[in-house]
Write an enzyme that holds these catalytic residues in place. Sequence first.
Site, short mmCIF file in Angstrom:
data_model
loop_
_atom_site.label_atom_id
_atom_site.label_comp_id
_atom_site.label_asym_id
_atom_site.label_seq_id
_atom_site.Cartn_x
_atom_site.Cartn_y
_atom_site.Cartn_z
NE ARG A 33 -5.21 -3.28 -1.32
CZ ARG A 33 -5.34 -1.96 -1.39
NH1 ARG A 33 -6.34 -1.36 -0.77
NH2 ARG A 33 -4.50 -1.24 -2.11
CG HIS A 82 -3.27 -7.65 3.19
ND1 HIS A 82 -2.35 -7.50 4.20
CD2 HIS A 82 -3.13 -8.93 2.76
CE1 HIS A 82 -1.67 -8.61 4.36
NE2 HIS A 82 -2.12 -9.50 3.50
NE ARG A 94 -3.24 -0.59 1.32
CZ ARG A 94 -4.03 -1.49 1.89
NH1 ARG A 94 -3.59 -2.74 2.07
NH2 ARG A 94 -5.25 -1.19 2.28
CG ASN A 133 2.15 -11.07 5.92
OD1 ASN A 133 1.51 -10.13 5.45
ND2 ASN A 133 1.84 -12.33 5.68
CG PHE A 148 -4.50 -17.75 0.02
CD1 PHE A 148 -3.72 -17.39 1.11
CD2 PHE A 148 -5.24 -16.78 -0.62
CE1 PHE A 148 -3.67 -16.07 1.55
CE2 PHE A 148 -5.19 -15.46 -0.19
CZ PHE A 148 -4.40 -15.11 0.89
NE ARG A 193 1.62 -13.81 -1.40
CZ ARG A 193 2.55 -12.98 -0.89
NH1 ARG A 193 3.79 -13.41 -0.70
NH2 ARG A 193 2.25 -11.72 -0.62
CE1 TYR A 246 -0.75 -9.91 -2.43
CE2 TYR A 246 -0.95 -12.26 -2.91
CZ TYR A 246 -0.79 -11.23 -2.00
OH TYR A 246 -0.68 -11.50 -0.67
NE ARG A 272 -8.08 -4.12 -4.93
CZ ARG A 272 -7.81 -2.82 -4.67
NH1 ARG A 272 -8.74 -2.04 -4.18
NH2 ARG A 272 -6.61 -2.33 -4.90
#
Length: 446
Positions: A62, A65, A102, A138, A151, A344, A348, A355
């Site tokens: 990532r 995070h 997580r 968070n 960002f 966001r 994401y 990934r």
Amino acid sequence: MDPYRYRPSSAHNAPFWTSNQGAPVWNNNSSLTVGERDPVLLEDYHLVEKLAQFDRERIPERVVHARGTVAKGFFEVTHDISHLTCADFLRAPGVQTPVIVRFSTVIHERGSPETLRDPRGFAVKFYTTEGNFDLVGNNIPVFFIRDGIKFPDVIHALKPNPKTHIQEAWRIMDFFSHVPESCHMFTFLFDDWGIPSDFRHIEGFGVHTFKFINREGKETYCKFHWKPTCGLKFLLDEEAVIVGGTNHSHATKDLYDAIASGNYPEWKLCIQTMDPADEDRFDFDPLDDTKIWPENLFPLQPVGRMVLNSNIDNFFNENEQLAFCPGVIVPGIYYTDDKMFQTRVFSYSDTQRHRLGPNYLLLPVNAPKCSHHNNHHDGFMNFMHRDEEFDIQRRGLFREILSVVPGQRELLRRKITLISLVNASVHGLLTDKTDSSGASSMRCVT
């Protein structure tokens, strides 16, 4: 034999060693060579397969995070808020929903110490009866910026120096001196909140302002708060050096050991609510993620509790391949005009496709646990079993129409066929065909 019956699992391990293709391997310790001291043969398929698989074991970590740990459990509603939202998993006290959570640090690499001064990620995936809901927040109730276009710049400033790969305070302050709205976040980060003692003793926040929608369509702004029943604990700088020097995975071990021993961590979920009509009545923007809502004006209202009572079975499958996105919502919960929230929503899922691939939602840890259907097909590593010949949604609609008016079945069938032909023609799916008599007819190209 139906190959779809056999999902790969270590539960089906053979009593002997095999290749990835299932063929027996009699020697897993020696390469195939021409002679005792001669070159290795390229025809040693097991050797090539073993090395090639090993060379590809790592996936991109990532961007933020990267360092994190995961646990599973359930969320239970304790207070009725059905007057605020029609979300099914919040419909009544006593309703339980499985969750996976997580916890993470933000800036540094996957193997970095868990004692660094850094925000902690607190992401919860609810496997509801109406699809997944990701509450991705968070341990600090605000963020550095209010517009997502900044960002990447924020993260680049906080990441290590690209020349030396060392995180340096001057680079951080050089950037944030031009971002005055970040001051609120820094008051938390450089206070005790910057170094939690572990993951069991942290709060969680949705950070953004969400929107509840009830069955009558009434909208209510809300903010989410997770409150640990065991309280808050932090480390001083000197303590962090000792703890991190002793075990750089101390928070992961603490969470794992607590659950394994039956000491299940628990959080209370609370909300703050606001009437959207009051949005302009205050001296702050309620949709600004760099601001908090004063609790004396918007008191916390209890909703439910979350208990983590199960450790994950495999770190890679359920941590590295676990994917969250703030855009993953359910009926009764929606986004607001928070600009950071809206960016966001895109970013994401985009990073997960990079990934994990375009079919990352087929992975068991990411897939919804309720019945679901879409018309998405194929793509890399798609193992979804499909045997319908056309979109099941249309077939269901057709059957529903015929069942409602059984006396008009043949007429309806002809009309629907005609509509389908017209649509096909419009989209270029029909071509001219001339028969032996020279007459022109139409046929559908499948």
